[in-house]
Scaffold this active site. Structure first.
Site, mmCIF file in Angstrom:
data_model
loop_
_atom_site.group_PDB
_atom_site.id
_atom_site.type_symbol
_atom_site.label_atom_id
_atom_site.label_comp_id
_atom_site.label_asym_id
_atom_site.label_seq_id
_atom_site.Cartn_x
_atom_site.Cartn_y
_atom_site.Cartn_z
ATOM 1 N N HIS A 133 0.825 -1.211 0.000
ATOM 2 C CA HIS A 133 0.000 0.000 0.000
ATOM 3 C C HIS A 133 0.860 1.263 0.000
ATOM 4 O O HIS A 133 0.779 2.069 -0.916
ATOM 5 C CB HIS A 133 -0.951 0.002 1.203
ATOM 6 C CG HIS A 133 -1.746 1.255 1.341
ATOM 7 N ND1 HIS A 133 -1.731 2.012 2.486
ATOM 8 C CD2 HIS A 133 -2.565 1.896 0.479
ATOM 9 C CE1 HIS A 133 -2.519 3.061 2.317
ATOM 10 N NE2 HIS A 133 -3.039 3.012 1.105
ATOM 11 N N HIS B 158 -1.475 1.306 8.103
ATOM 12 C CA HIS B 158 -2.872 1.382 7.687
ATOM 13 C C HIS B 158 -3.613 0.065 7.920
ATOM 14 O O HIS B 158 -4.650 -0.184 7.318
ATOM 15 C CB HIS B 158 -2.966 1.817 6.219
ATOM 16 C CG HIS B 158 -2.335 3.149 5.983
ATOM 17 N ND1 HIS B 158 -1.096 3.283 5.402
ATOM 18 C CD2 HIS B 158 -2.742 4.393 6.293
ATOM 19 C CE1 HIS B 158 -0.783 4.568 5.353
ATOM 20 N NE2 HIS B 158 -1.753 5.257 5.890
#
Length: 175
Positions: free
Chosen positions: A104, A123
């Site tokens: 990501h 995250h």
């Protein structure tokens, strides 16, 4: 004497149409004589280095071993999961390796022994170590890149020979 040409619309269209017809007739002849570029023109094939990661007997179940691959700026982890898994190598087909950079945003993931997953603290993405680094939940859209390992029975050596998936932040894994 006047040098002007009196061209009507109809005359202009006839001259233009004739020019297009001649160009269309000659175009296939010119392209047939053109030299063809090889199919792999502009492509470079780079080989992954073969790098010894560890010896299988030195790995303990659920104890990750850190290494770098395919270069020193690519942190990776090898893990003996304790049960055979698809893509696993070693005497019991239970050893896998992954890049630890989350797909990501490139944050370093950590291996969680209880769930056998890699967790990203940035995250909250999770990747399944038993299912080829498959993304379970979170923000990532790609699986964790899997380091391809080769196992040599004679020496018990585990050697990294490639990467399945793109390491975060790169256009190509081998630079």
């Amino acid at each position: 004497m006047s040098d002007t040409i009196n061209l009507t619309r109809r005359g202009f269209l006839k001259v233009s149409g004739s020019g297009v017809a001649v160009a269309a007739t000659l175009s296939p002849i010119a392209s047939a004589n053109a030299q063809k570029a090889p199919a792999d023109a502009g492509r470079t094939t780079l080989q992954y280095p073969a790098t010894q990661v560890s010896v299988a007997k030195n790995l303990k179940a659920n104890e990750p071993v850190s290494f770098t691959y395919p270069d020193t700026s690519s942190p990776c982890v090898a893990v003996k999961l304790g049960s055979p898994v698809p893509g696993g190598v070693g005497p019991n087909n239970d050893i896998v390796a992954y890049s630890v950079l989350c797909t990501h945003m490139g944050c370093p993931t950590s291996y969680d022994k209880s769930s056998k997953t890699f967790k990203c603290p940035c995250h909250f993405t999770e990747f399944d170590a038993e299912k080829a680094g498959q993304m379970i939940c979170g923000q990532a859209t790609e699986n964790l890149p899997r380091v391809l390992l080769r196992y040599d029975e004679a020496s018990d050596a585990l050697t990294a020979v490639g990467v399945d998936g793109l390491i975060y932040g790169r256009q190509a894994n081998v630079i």
